[in-house]
Write a protein that holds these residues in place. Structure first.
Motif, mmCIF file in Angstrom:
data_model
loop_
_atom_site.group_PDB
_atom_site.id
_atom_site.type_symbol
_atom_site.label_atom_id
_atom_site.label_comp_id
_atom_site.label_asym_id
_atom_site.label_seq_id
_atom_site.Cartn_x
_atom_site.Cartn_y
_atom_site.Cartn_z
ATOM 1 N N LEU A 155 -24.975 5.508 12.835
ATOM 2 C CA LEU A 155 -25.865 5.998 13.884
ATOM 3 C C LEU A 155 -25.280 7.156 14.690
ATOM 4 O O LEU A 155 -25.965 7.727 15.542
ATOM 5 C CB LEU A 155 -26.212 4.853 14.845
ATOM 6 N N SER A 156 -24.028 7.505 14.424
ATOM 7 C CA SER A 156 -23.377 8.587 15.176
ATOM 8 C C SER A 156 -24.050 9.925 14.882
ATOM 9 O O SER A 156 -24.163 10.345 13.731
ATOM 10 C CB SER A 156 -21.893 8.659 14.804
ATOM 11 N N LYS A 157 -24.488 10.629 15.932
ATOM 12 C CA LYS A 157 -25.282 11.837 15.767
ATOM 13 C C LYS A 157 -24.500 13.161 15.788
ATOM 14 O O LYS A 157 -24.887 14.105 15.101
ATOM 15 C CB LYS A 157 -26.371 11.886 16.846
ATOM 16 N N PRO A 158 -23.415 13.294 16.589
ATOM 17 C CA PRO A 158 -22.754 14.599 16.686
ATOM 18 C C PRO A 158 -22.223 15.082 15.334
ATOM 19 O O PRO A 158 -21.772 14.282 14.507
ATOM 20 C CB PRO A 158 -21.592 14.340 17.658
ATOM 21 N N SER A 159 -22.290 16.378 15.109
ATOM 22 C CA SER A 159 -21.751 16.944 13.871
ATOM 23 C C SER A 159 -20.233 17.085 13.958
ATOM 24 O O SER A 159 -19.560 17.215 12.931
ATOM 25 C CB SER A 159 -22.381 18.312 13.604
ATOM 26 N N LYS A 160 -19.702 17.033 15.185
ATOM 27 C CA LYS A 160 -18.262 17.169 15.395
ATOM 28 C C LYS A 160 -17.828 16.189 16.477
ATOM 29 O O LYS A 160 -18.482 16.058 17.511
ATOM 30 C CB LYS A 160 -17.909 18.596 15.813
ATOM 31 N N LEU A 161 -16.712 15.497 16.241
ATOM 32 C CA LEU A 161 -16.199 14.518 17.201
ATOM 33 C C LEU A 161 -14.831 14.934 17.727
ATOM 34 O O LEU A 161 -14.030 15.535 17.008
ATOM 35 C CB LEU A 161 -16.089 13.137 16.552
ATOM 36 N N ASN A 162 -14.569 14.568 18.985
ATOM 37 C CA ASN A 162 -13.262 14.854 19.567
ATOM 38 C C ASN A 162 -12.214 13.845 19.103
ATOM 39 O O ASN A 162 -11.119 14.225 18.699
ATOM 40 C CB ASN A 162 -13.345 14.829 21.101
ATOM 41 N N LYS A 163 -12.580 12.549 19.179
ATOM 42 C CA LYS A 163 -11.575 11.514 18.913
ATOM 43 C C LYS A 163 -12.183 10.341 18.161
ATOM 44 O O LYS A 163 -13.317 9.934 18.413
ATOM 45 C CB LYS A 163 -10.976 11.016 20.238
ATOM 46 N N PHE A 164 -11.381 9.795 17.251
ATOM 47 C CA PHE A 164 -11.737 8.571 16.542
ATOM 48 C C PHE A 164 -10.521 7.661 16.581
ATOM 49 O O PHE A 164 -9.436 8.029 16.113
ATOM 50 C CB PHE A 164 -12.131 8.868 15.101
ATOM 51 N N VAL B 205 -9.655 -2.121 2.764
ATOM 52 C CA VAL B 205 -9.270 -0.767 2.383
ATOM 53 C C VAL B 205 -10.480 0.118 2.120
ATOM 54 O O VAL B 205 -10.480 1.308 2.491
ATOM 55 C CB VAL B 205 -8.331 -0.795 1.147
ATOM 56 N N ASP B 206 -11.522 -0.414 1.510
ATOM 57 C CA ASP B 206 -12.715 0.388 1.228
ATOM 58 C C ASP B 206 -13.393 0.847 2.514
ATOM 59 O O ASP B 206 -13.895 1.978 2.592
ATOM 60 C CB ASP B 206 -13.700 -0.400 0.365
ATOM 61 N N HIS B 207 -13.398 -0.028 3.503
ATOM 62 C CA HIS B 207 -14.007 0.327 4.787
ATOM 63 C C HIS B 207 -13.202 1.439 5.469
ATOM 64 O O HIS B 207 -13.773 2.419 5.955
ATOM 65 C CB HIS B 207 -14.075 -0.905 5.696
ATOM 66 N N VAL B 208 -11.877 1.269 5.497
ATOM 67 C CA VAL B 208 -11.031 2.275 6.155
ATOM 68 C C VAL B 208 -11.139 3.617 5.421
ATOM 69 O O VAL B 208 -11.162 4.677 6.053
ATOM 70 C CB VAL B 208 -9.563 1.804 6.220
ATOM 71 N N ASN B 209 -11.225 3.572 4.103
ATOM 72 C CA ASN B 209 -11.403 4.819 3.337
ATOM 73 C C ASN B 209 -12.704 5.527 3.722
ATOM 74 O O ASN B 209 -12.734 6.759 3.843
ATOM 75 C CB ASN B 209 -11.406 4.519 1.834
ATOM 76 N N ARG B 210 -13.765 4.745 3.915
ATOM 77 C CA ARG B 210 -15.037 5.341 4.336
ATOM 78 C C ARG B 210 -14.922 5.943 5.733
ATOM 79 O O ARG B 210 -15.514 6.989 6.027
ATOM 80 C CB ARG B 210 -16.168 4.298 4.287
ATOM 81 N N TRP B 211 -14.163 5.285 6.605
ATOM 82 C CA TRP B 211 -13.958 5.828 7.950
ATOM 83 C C TRP B 211 -13.218 7.173 7.884
ATOM 84 O O TRP B 211 -13.514 8.087 8.646
ATOM 85 C CB TRP B 211 -13.170 4.854 8.818
ATOM 86 N N MET B 212 -12.267 7.272 6.958
ATOM 87 C CA MET B 212 -11.522 8.528 6.824
ATOM 88 C C MET B 212 -12.419 9.643 6.275
ATOM 89 O O MET B 212 -12.263 10.807 6.628
ATOM 90 C CB MET B 212 -10.313 8.321 5.917
ATOM 91 N N THR B 213 -13.367 9.269 5.428
ATOM 92 C CA THR B 213 -14.363 10.249 4.973
ATOM 93 C C THR B 213 -15.204 10.708 6.157
ATOM 94 O O THR B 213 -15.487 11.911 6.309
ATOM 95 C CB THR B 213 -15.267 9.640 3.889
ATOM 96 N N PHE B 214 -15.589 9.761 6.995
ATOM 97 C CA PHE B 214 -16.345 10.072 8.212
ATOM 98 C C PHE B 214 -15.541 11.010 9.121
ATOM 99 O O PHE B 214 -16.076 11.986 9.657
ATOM 100 C CB PHE B 214 -16.662 8.761 8.943
ATOM 101 N N VAL B 215 -14.254 10.720 9.293
ATOM 102 C CA VAL B 215 -13.366 11.557 10.117
ATOM 103 C C VAL B 215 -13.346 12.992 9.595
ATOM 104 O O VAL B 215 -13.380 13.957 10.372
ATOM 105 C CB VAL B 215 -11.936 10.966 10.128
ATOM 106 N N THR B 216 -13.299 13.138 8.288
ATOM 107 C CA THR B 216 -13.272 14.468 7.679
ATOM 108 C C THR B 216 -14.597 15.199 7.871
ATOM 109 O O THR B 216 -14.628 16.368 8.252
ATOM 110 C CB THR B 216 -12.953 14.349 6.177
ATOM 111 N N ILE B 217 -15.693 14.508 7.610
ATOM 112 C CA ILE B 217 -17.022 15.119 7.731
ATOM 113 C C ILE B 217 -17.309 15.535 9.170
ATOM 114 O O ILE B 217 -17.893 16.599 9.420
ATOM 115 C CB ILE B 217 -18.100 14.152 7.226
ATOM 116 N N LYS B 218 -16.885 14.710 10.122
ATOM 117 C CA LYS B 218 -17.161 14.965 11.531
ATOM 118 C C LYS B 218 -16.124 15.876 12.205
ATOM 119 O O LYS B 218 -16.182 16.094 13.414
ATOM 120 C CB LYS B 218 -17.232 13.639 12.295
ATOM 121 N N SER B 219 -15.191 16.395 11.439
ATOM 122 C CA SER B 219 -14.182 17.335 11.958
ATOM 123 C C SER B 219 -13.470 16.773 13.187
ATOM 124 O O SER B 219 -13.306 17.462 14.210
ATOM 125 C CB SER B 219 -14.835 18.681 12.307
ATOM 126 N N VAL B 220 -13.037 15.522 13.098
ATOM 127 C CA VAL B 220 -12.352 14.861 14.211
ATOM 128 C C VAL B 220 -11.041 15.592 14.537
ATOM 129 O O VAL B 220 -10.287 15.957 13.642
ATOM 130 C CB VAL B 220 -12.065 13.388 13.854
#
Length: 314
Positions: A105-114, A126-141
């Motif tokens: 549900l996170s809307k911003p295209s860019k995040l400051n902190k995760f 591990v699969d969940h954390v890997n998906r979070w890291m994909t999210f971190v990359t996409i959102k330019s954390v």
């Protein structure tokens, strides 16, 4: 159905999902307060989001009971922080699911902190954390704090997509290992802190060569290397907070034999050494650029000229 109708339908479904998630979090309390006037409605979205940025995510979501304006405002938050302690009554599986749902549900295209902190066991998540890291990359954390509490046997290994990232400015990893297959490219990184990590000489070299803007480097209770060879031109602050002792490390040695742990840091101006190093004697080499040194560990060696220079600077 027209394209416009289809788009409106998709948007309606998304809003229904968001509302259902909010209802699940704080139920009827929101509806009871909807009819009451509040001062928060007069605040701008920018100010509200600034206030929310200092909250844990579970508390951010709960703020929806305070105002109609806050009901789904949390989905636009630029700082996402999640914490689960082993003493918590909340099931860790439920905690993991709440993160997954929030990221959807996170809307911003860019995040400051995760930021995520929880007890990581046996690669179960591990699969969940890997998906979070994909999210971190996409959102330019820009700031990533990944605190995976647990043992020292394996730990979590960052996926390969994480080793080329031009947005990361500050990175803190706990019980996470770096295993880059093609080096590291973190040009914007300024601060790197690693806790309970298995290191290698190649990984330390990759950090030094791939983080061209790195200013502060911290290793806390790490292991796996005979020393810390920091040849970076940009790193000015180095902190070595203890060294993890592996049970089989001294199995072939005499119990009274002490091993050397060398620190070679030619461009570092601020050095701090503290914590437990078990049977390690620290050997300071090529640290003549030091201006500030805090050595809380007594078993260390260096040449007399360098020692005199350090004493004069205290």
């Amino acid at each position: 159905m027209s394209h416009s109708d289809s788009s409106n339908s998709s948007q309606s479904k998304s809003e229904n999902v968001e509302t259902a998630y909010v209802d699940q979090c704080y139920g009827d309390k929101r509806r009871k307060m909807d009819s009451k006037p509040d001062r928060l409605s007069a605040l701008s979205d920018h100010l509200l989001l600034h206030i929310l940025s200092s909250f844990e995510m579970k508390d951010v979501i709960r703020t929806g009971v305070l105002s109609k304006r806050w009901r789904l405002l949390w989905t636009s938050a630029h700082n996402l922080s999640f914490t689960h302690s082993p003493e918590s009554n909340r099931d860790v599986t439920e905690f993991i699911k709440s993160i997954d749902d929030t990221l959807i549900l996170s809307k911003p295209s860019k995040l400051n902190k995760f930021s995520v902190e929880f007890f990581y066991i046996d690669d179960q998540f591990v699969d969940h954390v890997n998906r979070w890291m994909t999210f971190v990359t996409i959102k330019s954390v820009e700031v990533l704090d990944l605190n995976l509490m647990g043992g020292f046997d394996e730990g979590y290994s960052l996926p390969q997509l994480m080793y080329s990232n031009v947005c990361l400015r500050k990175l803190k990893l706990s019980n996470c290992n770096l295993v880059p297959k093609e080096g590291i490219n973190w040009p914007a990184l300024r601060v790197l802190s690693m806790w309970y990590a298995k290191l290698s000489l190649e990984v330390v070299d990759s950090i030094c060569s791939g983080c061209t803007g790195l200013e502060s480097l911290k290793f806390h209770t790490c292991f796996g290397v005979p020393g810390f060879h920091i040849n970076s031109k940009s790193v000015k602050k180095l902190v070595i907070g203890g060294y993890w002792h592996q049970e089989d490390e001294d199995s072939d040695d005499d119990d009274d034999e002490y091993k050397e742990l060398t620190i070679w840091a030619r461009n570092v101006t601020s050095l701090e050494i503290n914590g437990c190093f078990h049977k390690k004697i620290l050997v300071l080499q090529n640290v003549q650029a030091l201006v500030d040194a805090k050595l809380y560990y007594l078993e260390f060696r260096t040449n007399q000229k360098m020692l005199n220079k350090l004493k004069r600077r205290e």
